[in-house]
Motif scaffolding. Structure first.
Motif, PDB file in Angstrom:
ATOM      1  N   MET A   1      10.407   5.222   1.967  1.00 54.54           N
ATOM      2  CA  MET A   1       9.198   5.302   2.791  1.00 54.54           C
ATOM      3  C   MET A   1       9.343   6.272   3.955  1.00 54.54           C
ATOM      4  SD  MET A   1       7.288   1.584   2.872  1.00 54.54           S
ATOM      5  CE  MET A   1       8.718   0.563   3.257  1.00 54.54           C
ATOM      6  N   LYS A   2      10.561   6.734   4.224  1.00 51.51           N
ATOM      7  CA  LYS A   2      10.723   7.782   5.236  1.00 51.51           C
ATOM      8  C   LYS A   2      10.066   9.071   4.763  1.00 51.51           C
ATOM      9  CE  LYS A   2      15.108   5.908   6.969  1.00 51.51           C
ATOM     10  NZ  LYS A   2      16.588   6.124   7.057  1.00 51.51           N
TER      11      LYS A   2
ATOM     12  N   THR B   1      -1.023   6.505  -1.314  1.00 53.86           N
ATOM     13  CA  THR B   1      -0.926   5.719  -2.548  1.00 53.86           C
ATOM     14  C   THR B   1       0.511   5.303  -2.825  1.00 53.86           C
ATOM     15  OG1 THR B   1      -2.855   6.823  -3.521  1.00 53.86           O
ATOM     16  CG2 THR B   1      -1.338   5.726  -5.037  1.00 53.86           C
ATOM     17  N   GLU B   2       1.434   6.260  -2.738  1.00 55.06           N
ATOM     18  CA  GLU B   2       2.842   5.963  -2.989  1.00 55.06           C
ATOM     19  C   GLU B   2       3.375   4.964  -1.962  1.00 55.06           C
ATOM     20  OE1 GLU B   2       1.472   8.899  -2.970  1.00 55.06           O
ATOM     21  OE2 GLU B   2       1.828   9.707  -4.995  1.00 55.06           O
ATOM     22  N   HIS B   3       2.970   5.139  -0.703  1.00 52.41           N
ATOM     23  CA  HIS B   3       3.403   4.233   0.365  1.00 52.41           C
ATOM     24  C   HIS B   3       2.938   2.807   0.076  1.00 52.41           C
ATOM     25  CE1 HIS B   3       4.519   3.175   4.527  1.00 52.41           C
ATOM     26  NE2 HIS B   3       3.407   2.452   4.543  1.00 52.41           N
TER      27      HIS B   3
ATOM     28  N   ILE C   1       4.883   1.115  -2.697  1.00 53.52           N
ATOM     29  CA  ILE C   1       6.198   0.647  -2.253  1.00 53.52           C
ATOM     30  C   ILE C   1       6.057  -0.662  -1.479  1.00 53.52           C
ATOM     31  CG2 ILE C   1       8.225   1.177  -0.839  1.00 53.52           C
ATOM     32  CD1 ILE C   1       7.744   4.136  -1.432  1.00 53.52           C
ATOM     33  N   LEU C   2       4.993  -0.787  -0.693  1.00 50.13           N
ATOM     34  CA  LEU C   2       4.757  -2.041   0.034  1.00 50.13           C
ATOM     35  C   LEU C   2       4.577  -3.209  -0.937  1.00 50.13           C
ATOM     36  CD1 LEU C   2       2.329  -0.933   2.909  1.00 50.13           C
ATOM     37  CD2 LEU C   2       4.793  -1.358   3.044  1.00 50.13           C
ATOM     38  N   ILE C   3       3.933  -2.961  -2.060  1.00 54.15           N
ATOM     39  CA  ILE C   3       3.793  -4.003  -3.083  1.00 54.15           C
ATOM     40  C   ILE C   3       5.167  -4.369  -3.644  1.00 54.15           C
ATOM     41  CG2 ILE C   3       2.891  -4.519  -5.382  1.00 54.15           C
ATOM     42  CD1 ILE C   3       0.749  -4.664  -3.302  1.00 54.15           C
TER      43      ILE C   3
END
Length: 342
Positions: free
Chosen positions: A221-222, A231-233, A236-238
């Motif tokens: 996430m950096k 969307t990608e962020h 990753i949270l999911i």
């Protein structure tokens, strides 16, 4: 294309070049080769053409839907590129990480672990040589590791919930996970030990897997920030939410389980109502559903614990609110009588 590529592969497989030594001027392979008359250069050119043919075969099988065959040829290509020291570092790392993801989806966790170990070894070697690697490529390697740890923890949690014994290293030791053509000897790495991918049975071991996974996701996430890669962020949270959910199944204290559940959606809940459903309908639905499911789980934990009715009701009402927003996104389909399968 497949017919000609397979013919080229068969030609090399018969090892015509090796058996007959130096190519002659009238050899049918010569017109397409480069490297002059030097036998070593000519042989190298043949090998490079062979590697290219294998790469194209991987693409052909992929387009035909034969994912296993495509993965096999992709792995062979990666191995040959590395052995010949003929590769683009970003492409190699990206393909290796994607191949690891394929094996993870196939349940071949040990093979996935080995591929990710290879990607990390090459990444560190390139960085040590002060050769730049694209930021998103490095992030994808970390993301691959995070997903592997997440999958391992999910499997362990599922076995625990079903009251089944975890898969031990002995259960995995004799399974064929690493084909010989995938051995990246040039990187000096060993085959992943079965202990590194076996499922876990205790909270302490589960927490160790969780910590590795969360570290990898945070590193990814950096690069994949909310501002630049929304969307990608969010995806990753999911994944982070899934990590917490799996870890919570190893926790016996109800209060700590509730705390873990709240950690699942700490970041997602902040975004849930800010996502524009007209632009990101899929993400909006995922956010509402995830938050609704988490608060439902919290309510169930509080009921089982015998907590005060108002505290149960608070969590239940939050769950209802999010789930109603999720269902509302299907209003147009429902009004038109359209069938909704998922």
């Amino acid at each position: 294309a497949k017919k000609h590529l397979e013919a080229a592969q068969a030609l090399i497989t018969e090892d015509r070049v090796a058996d007959r030594g130096e190519l002659t001027a009238d050899d049918p392979l010569v017109p397409d080769l480069v490297g002059g008359t030097d036998a070593t250069q000519r042989r190298k050119s043949v090998e490079n053409q062979h590697t290219l043919s294998l790469f194209y075969l991987a693409q052909v099988y992929g387009h035909q839907g034969d994912k296993s065959k495509s993965a096999e040829y992709c792995g062979i290509t990666l191995c040959r590129q590395l052995a010949a020291d003929e590769y683009d570092k970003d492409d190699w790392l990206q393909n290796c990480t994607q191949l690891a993801g394929f094996y993870l989806g196939e349940g071949r966790t040990r093979c996935c672990h080995y591929m990710l170990t290879a990607a990390l070894a090459l990444l560190e070697r390139e960085k040590a040589a002060e050769k730049g690697v694209a930021e998103e490529v490095e992030a994808n390697v970390q993301l691959g590791w995070g997903k592997m740890h997440m999958s391992r923890l999910e499997e362990s949690a599922a076995l625990r919930t079903a009251q089944e014994s975890p898969r031990t290293a002995d259960d995995l030791r004799d399974e064929l996970h690493i084909p010989e053509h995938l051995r990246f000897d040039a990187l000096g790495i060993s085959v992943s030990a079965a202990e590194e991918v076996a499922s876990v049975g205790s909270f302490e071991d589960a927490r160790a897997v969780f910590n590795e996974g969360i570290r990898c996701f945070n590193d990814a996430m950096k690069c994949y920030t909310q501002e630049s890669w929304f969307t990608e962020h969010f995806e990753i949270l999911i994944d982070v939410s899934n990590l917490y959910r799996s870890l919570s199944l190893f926790e016996t204290d109800p209060h700590r389980r509730c705390v873990m559940q709240k950690h699942r959606i700490k970041a997602i809940e902040k975004l849930a109502d800010d996502i524009n459903p007209k632009l990101y309908l899929g993400l909006y639905r995922s956010a509402q559903l995830e938050c609704g499911n988490v608060y439902r789980d919290i309510a169930e934990i509080k009921v089982a614990e015998g907590r005060e009715p108002q505290k149960v009701a608070h969590a239940a009402l939050k769950a209802i609110s999010f789930l109603e927003k999720f269902l509302a996104t299907y209003k147009d389909e429902l009004d038109s009588g359209k069938r909704i399968d998922s």
